[in-house]
Design a protein around this motif. Structure first.
Motif, short mmCIF file in Angstrom:
data_model
loop_
_atom_site.label_atom_id
_atom_site.label_comp_id
_atom_site.label_asym_id
_atom_site.label_seq_id
_atom_site.Cartn_x
_atom_site.Cartn_y
_atom_site.Cartn_z
N LEU A 21 -6.82 -21.93 1.63
CA LEU A 21 -6.44 -21.70 3.29
C LEU A 21 -5.21 -21.36 3.40
N CYS A 22 -4.63 -22.49 2.68
CA CYS A 22 -2.60 -22.58 2.84
C CYS A 22 -1.94 -21.34 2.60
N THR A 23 -2.28 -20.66 1.52
CA THR A 23 -1.72 -19.57 1.44
C THR A 23 -2.28 -18.18 1.92
N GLY A 24 -3.44 -17.88 2.81
CA GLY A 24 -3.79 -17.13 3.11
C GLY A 24 -2.79 -17.31 4.61
N LEU A 25 -2.69 -18.69 5.08
CA LEU A 25 -2.12 -18.91 5.74
C LEU A 25 -0.54 -18.24 5.57
N GLU A 26 -0.20 -18.93 4.65
CA GLU A 26 1.13 -18.26 4.92
C GLU A 26 1.67 -16.67 4.33
N ALA A 27 0.47 -15.73 3.75
CA ALA A 27 0.62 -14.95 4.10
C ALA A 27 0.10 -14.47 5.62
N GLU A 28 -0.36 -15.06 6.31
CA GLU A 28 -0.49 -13.98 8.08
C GLU A 28 0.64 -14.54 8.58
N ILE A 29 1.01 -15.74 8.33
CA ILE A 29 2.87 -15.54 9.65
C ILE A 29 3.89 -14.86 8.40
N ASP A 30 3.69 -14.87 7.59
CA ASP A 30 4.44 -13.54 7.24
C ASP A 30 4.45 -11.53 7.60
N GLU A 31 2.97 -11.38 7.18
CA GLU A 31 2.11 -10.25 7.75
C GLU A 31 2.84 -10.37 8.83
N ALA A 32 2.52 -11.46 10.41
CA ALA A 32 3.31 -11.33 11.89
C ALA A 32 4.44 -11.56 11.68
N ALA A 33 5.41 -12.09 10.73
CA ALA A 33 6.72 -11.97 10.74
C ALA A 33 6.91 -10.13 10.61
N THR A 34 6.81 -9.22 9.65
CA THR A 34 6.83 -7.98 9.71
C THR A 34 6.69 -7.64 10.97
N ARG A 35 5.75 -7.92 11.56
CA ARG A 35 5.41 -7.34 13.19
C ARG A 35 5.83 -7.68 14.29
N GLN A 36 6.83 -8.72 14.02
CA GLN A 36 8.04 -9.34 15.08
C GLN A 36 6.86 -10.18 15.65
N ARG A 38 4.50 -13.66 16.64
CA ARG A 38 3.71 -15.28 15.99
C ARG A 38 2.73 -14.90 15.70
N ALA A 39 1.99 -15.82 14.29
CA ALA A 39 1.23 -15.97 13.84
C ALA A 39 0.71 -16.67 14.76
N VAL A 40 -1.14 -16.89 15.13
CA VAL A 40 -1.41 -17.78 15.92
C VAL A 40 -2.47 -18.25 14.43
N PHE A 41 -2.48 -19.87 14.57
CA PHE A 41 -3.79 -20.48 13.41
C PHE A 41 -5.36 -20.45 14.02
N SER A 42 -5.33 -20.35 15.27
CA SER A 42 -6.82 -19.82 15.46
C SER A 42 -7.39 -18.64 15.00
N ASP A 43 -6.47 -17.78 15.42
CA ASP A 43 -6.90 -16.41 15.07
C ASP A 43 -6.85 -16.11 13.49
N TYR A 44 -5.59 -16.77 12.70
CA TYR A 44 -6.01 -17.60 11.57
C TYR A 44 -7.47 -17.63 11.16
N LEU A 45 -8.13 -18.48 11.59
CA LEU A 45 -9.03 -20.06 11.24
C LEU A 45 -10.08 -19.17 11.09
N VAL A 46 -10.36 -17.78 12.25
CA VAL A 46 -11.46 -17.50 12.54
C VAL A 46 -11.45 -16.24 11.44
N GLN A 47 -10.44 -15.74 11.13
CA GLN A 47 -10.42 -14.54 9.65
C GLN A 47 -10.63 -15.21 8.35
N TRP A 48 -9.78 -16.18 8.80
CA TRP A 48 -10.17 -17.24 7.26
C TRP A 48 -11.73 -17.89 6.99
#
Length: 108
Positions: A21-36, A38-48
């Motif tokens: 969960l933590c490492t995947g969230l970190e990767a999601e935050i990094d990917e969102a940053a490259t797309r400029q 904001r990472a949304v935790f609820s969206d990531y939680l569904v994917q996770w």
């Protein structure tokens, strides 16, 4: 005591789930940053949850197949060992009967 191995496995499972969960969230935050974005935790939680369920389903089926193969193999070994033991017992009984018949004929 009695459930040490089960408790250890449960703790390890929780540690790995939390790590995923933590490492995947970190990767999601990094990917969102490259797309400029904001990472949304609820969206990531569904994917996770979806990814975790996929992995667990795959592991379950692997384990089920391995169990079925091992159970069949052990059943085969058990039946074969029983048949060999049964044949050995028959041979011994035949030898005992032959000896008894010899002794009976000598006594007559």
């Amino acid at each position: 005591g009695k459930y040490r191995a089960a408790i250890l496995m449960a703790v390890l499972a929780l540690v790995f789930v939390a790590n995923h969960l933590c490492t995947g969230l970190e990767a999601e935050i990094d990917e969102a940053a490259t797309r400029q974005e904001r990472a949304v935790f609820s969206d990531y939680l569904v994917q996770w949850a979806r990814d975790t369920a996929e992995n667990l389903q795959s592991e379950f089926w692997q384990l089920a197949v391995q169990f079925a193969l091992l159970a069949g193999f052990f059943e085969f070994i058990r039946v074969r060992a029983y048949e060999e033991d049964e044949e050995d017992v028959k041979q011994r009984l035949m030898r005992i009967e032959a000896l008894l018949n010899e002794q009976r004929s000598e006594l007559r």
